[in-house]
Design an enzyme around this catalytic site. Sequence first.
Site, PDB file in Angstrom:
ATOM      1  N   TRP A 292       5.135   3.785   7.363  1.00  0.00           N
ATOM      2  CA  TRP A 292       4.310   3.124   6.356  1.00  0.00           C
ATOM      3  C   TRP A 292       5.155   2.360   5.348  1.00  0.00           C
ATOM      4  O   TRP A 292       6.171   2.844   4.868  1.00  0.00           O
ATOM      5  CB  TRP A 292       3.479   4.172   5.622  1.00  0.00           C
ATOM      6  CG  TRP A 292       2.700   3.667   4.456  1.00  0.00           C
ATOM      7  CD1 TRP A 292       3.158   3.437   3.193  1.00  0.00           C
ATOM      8  CD2 TRP A 292       1.318   3.308   4.441  1.00  0.00           C
ATOM      9  NE1 TRP A 292       2.150   2.974   2.390  1.00  0.00           N
ATOM     10  CE2 TRP A 292       1.007   2.881   3.127  1.00  0.00           C
ATOM     11  CE3 TRP A 292       0.313   3.315   5.404  1.00  0.00           C
ATOM     12  CZ2 TRP A 292      -0.269   2.466   2.762  1.00  0.00           C
ATOM     13  CZ3 TRP A 292      -0.961   2.906   5.039  1.00  0.00           C
ATOM     14  CH2 TRP A 292      -1.241   2.491   3.723  1.00  0.00           C
ATOM     15  N   ASN A 294       4.471  -0.153   1.678  1.00  0.00           N
ATOM     16  CA  ASN A 294       3.564  -0.876   0.784  1.00  0.00           C
ATOM     17  C   ASN A 294       4.349  -1.645  -0.274  1.00  0.00           C
ATOM     18  O   ASN A 294       5.230  -2.425   0.101  1.00  0.00           O
ATOM     19  CB  ASN A 294       2.436  -0.006   0.228  1.00  0.00           C
ATOM     20  CG  ASN A 294       2.839   1.204  -0.554  1.00  0.00           C
ATOM     21  OD1 ASN A 294       3.415   2.140  -0.018  1.00  0.00           O
ATOM     22  ND2 ASN A 294       2.511   1.227  -1.843  1.00  0.00           N
ATOM     23  N   ASP A 295       4.090  -1.485  -1.562  1.00  0.00           N
ATOM     24  CA  ASP A 295       4.575  -2.402  -2.594  1.00  0.00           C
ATOM     25  C   ASP A 295       6.047  -2.803  -2.440  1.00  0.00           C
ATOM     26  O   ASP A 295       6.914  -1.940  -2.250  1.00  0.00           O
ATOM     27  CB  ASP A 295       4.450  -1.752  -3.969  1.00  0.00           C
ATOM     28  CG  ASP A 295       3.042  -1.332  -4.312  1.00  0.00           C
ATOM     29  OD1 ASP A 295       2.158  -1.431  -3.455  1.00  0.00           O
ATOM     30  OD2 ASP A 295       2.842  -0.867  -5.446  1.00  0.00           O
ATOM     31  N   SER A 353       6.563   2.554  -7.767  1.00  0.00           N
ATOM     32  CA  SER A 353       7.029   1.170  -7.832  1.00  0.00           C
ATOM     33  C   SER A 353       7.841   0.871  -9.087  1.00  0.00           C
ATOM     34  O   SER A 353       7.733   1.559 -10.105  1.00  0.00           O
ATOM     35  CB  SER A 353       5.838   0.214  -7.751  1.00  0.00           C
ATOM     36  OG  SER A 353       5.302   0.222  -6.452  1.00  0.00           O
ATOM     37  N   ARG A 423       2.803   3.257 -15.253  1.00  0.00           N
ATOM     38  CA  ARG A 423       3.683   3.042 -14.099  1.00  0.00           C
ATOM     39  C   ARG A 423       4.067   1.572 -13.906  1.00  0.00           C
ATOM     40  O   ARG A 423       3.573   0.696 -14.577  1.00  0.00           O
ATOM     41  CB  ARG A 423       2.999   3.536 -12.824  1.00  0.00           C
ATOM     42  CG  ARG A 423       1.660   2.894 -12.519  1.00  0.00           C
ATOM     43  CD  ARG A 423       0.952   3.639 -11.389  1.00  0.00           C
ATOM     44  NE  ARG A 423      -0.324   3.042 -10.993  1.00  0.00           N
ATOM     45  CZ  ARG A 423      -1.482   3.316 -11.572  1.00  0.00           C
ATOM     46  NH1 ARG A 423      -1.546   4.170 -12.581  1.00  0.00           N
ATOM     47  NH2 ARG A 423      -2.594   2.733 -11.148  1.00  0.00           N
ATOM     48  N   ASP A 424       4.984   1.367 -12.956  1.00  0.00           N
ATOM     49  CA  ASP A 424       5.379   0.072 -12.384  1.00  0.00           C
ATOM     50  C   ASP A 424       6.171  -0.797 -13.364  1.00  0.00           C
ATOM     51  O   ASP A 424       5.774  -1.928 -13.690  1.00  0.00           O
ATOM     52  CB  ASP A 424       4.159  -0.711 -11.891  1.00  0.00           C
ATOM     53  CG  ASP A 424       3.240   0.113 -11.006  1.00  0.00           C
ATOM     54  OD1 ASP A 424       3.742   1.031 -10.340  1.00  0.00           O
ATOM     55  OD2 ASP A 424       2.026  -0.179 -10.969  1.00  0.00           O
TER      56      ASP A 424
END
Length: 747
Positions: A292, A294-295, A353, A423-424
């Site tokens: 997997w 993602n970001d 992230s 977050r992020d």
Amino acid sequence: MQVGKDSDMRKIVACSLALVLLVSATDPSRPIFEDAVAVWSFADLADQAGVNSGLRAHGNVSLVDLEGNEAVMSKKRGGEGRAARFSSTSWLDAGQGVNDELNLSGKLITLYARVQANAVTDYAPVLTKSGNDQNLAYSIAFNRIGEAVYIEAKIGSDEIAGAHLLRYEVPAAELNAWHDVVFRFNGERSELYINGQLRDDEVTVGQIRDWNRRPLLIGAQYKKAYGYADVTQEDVEATFEGLIDIVALWNKSLPDDRIMELSQVSELADGRPTYYTEKYRPQFHFTAKKNWLNDPNGLVYYDGVYHLFFQYMPPHRPGAYKDWGHAISKDLVHWEQVPSHITPHKVWSGCWSGSAVVDVNNVAGFQTGEEKTIIAFITNGGNPGDGLGPLCTQCIAYSTDGGQTFTYYDQNPILTHIKHANRDPKVVWDEKSQKWIMSLFMDEGYEFGLFGSNNLKEWKHLSSFAIDGVRECPGFEPLPLDGDPNNRKWLFFGANGDYVIGSFDGTNFTPETEVLRGDYGVNYYAAMTWSDMPDDRCVSIAWMPTQRYPGMPFEQQMTFPTEVTLRTTADGVKAFRLPVGDIKNLYDQTYSWENQTIEKEHQWEVLDGDQYDMEFDLDVSQSSSFELILSDVTLSYDTKTQSIACSGPAMRNGIIPEDWVAQTAGEVNDRNNLGAAPLKPKDGKINLRILLDRNSIEVFGNGGEVVISSCFMPDEQHDTYGVRTAGKLRLIKADVHSLKSMWEVAN
């Protein structure tokens, strides 16, 4: 007389050598097992390593003599020529062993089992030390998933939830053969060898989970995930059927020559799958080699190398405990995934992230040599309920060797938890205020916070603001307006791509536009821009969330990198995106047409591939509508509504809908919706730039003023390229470039 003595002497030497070989082949104290924690070769139920990890039998376990070549092969591996035979209701346990020596710990381990399965109908454990993934120490098993049967090895770590899993799909013809299974972990990487061939490997984090005190099981697993269950029929599932010849455990990572000896091969072979050539693998969009993705995270350029980190999920991990996977490129086109992940930290937990910068002036003080420090800013997610870190703190990890390895800052976190799942972090340099600026999603409505720092370690809250409809994964940085470096505006965007443009005074951001749509497709999320670009370009890449393509080892993909610019239009200032010019490095064949008038339909017979960079300049003033037929996808333009729509076998939000029309009635169009966007002609003309890959399309209208990014499920029956029109459509110019695979150097 002398000849006879020489002959007799040779016979004596030969007999002596044969005796030595026989003894060494059957003596478990020989070097192959001399440093094992435990070894069972099933002459009896004793531990032949010399400690008292004796086995107890449950159910109908029988010790049988192997015959012929099977016995010979057993002895060559240090066995006894005997094996334990298991039915589906029998197993062995070894307790904890003397001084808990079976409770392996630390960052080094090797497991070995020589095993022959009769039949595999479900999960069939060979050896297990623990319960389920959440308190697993180590295991080897057969596992049937659908029609496929796998040999699996797992270890658990105190630093993450879940487990590290490696697996190999056993060919049907080999299912009932003998298999030498070796799993080793050297503190950074785990490897699974089957019969001397490396079948799977993975970047692996943490120390082996050593707090479990359940007895080791051979041929079974525990029914309950936790607790100190007794080893009884009520507590154990015994599902393995077959023979086990040898089981051995080491608290070290065995060298190659020892694995060769255990597997009885002259050299170790690389038997891993050949990645990047699979049926549905995108050929110029980045995907992880397996598992997997993602970001995009930590995008940074340093010393001629573009770094792409990304949210990476090995199997058997809960979502909060992802790595930052890592890929590198020298041209933003050809990517190579490398094993230098940033992995979860025991104190701060999983890697969510974030971003990265180059500390050119060493303001953080981490630099140790000539290499400038790369600093990664990571939301460590945490899960206080499971005892794994506080919730959502901002931490840093730094690299002093050009991004090959990263070290967590020993004074983390640089920002403690503020509220909710904040977050992020995205960090950029602000030339005017001479400060580093961090934008952070606060996870309260649409609120984002801005923080400032002079040394990248100590941060002060500057201000907060909200952008309606925008959440997560902020991007915030100054860009020249209309190419003027002396007139910069700040672009702020969120995970869905929507954005505003405004001014920043070093403390407060003031939007000067309404919220504008950044992407009109159905597979676009969590975009991020590269920092420290050598030519002041702003280059972005985003995650394309999709359902897993059937039968593929990878899940999800990225968009193609695009350059972002700010331009003044008749409707105000907007952000434009176009593919980076480096895509020319993939050009293969080029086809061009110009000054053609199409009244009904036309086909381009020379186009029959699935990887193209296309650009069309079209005069639509005498056409009420037209359709570009692009293999699996149709791109439609309606002159009356001045809009473009993309349709095809859709994959939206991770799901292929059973009835797309019913689910999207009143949205954008009445077909398989891949996105639609307004697109006004200019003097009766429109420009379309199209990137078409095996399973994705990205459409850039009028120089990138509007963008549609979507994925689709390819149909092998579709290979037509052409155009249909209602009225006269004039093709001013078309340039179509077939593209080579980006993976030529990846494997």
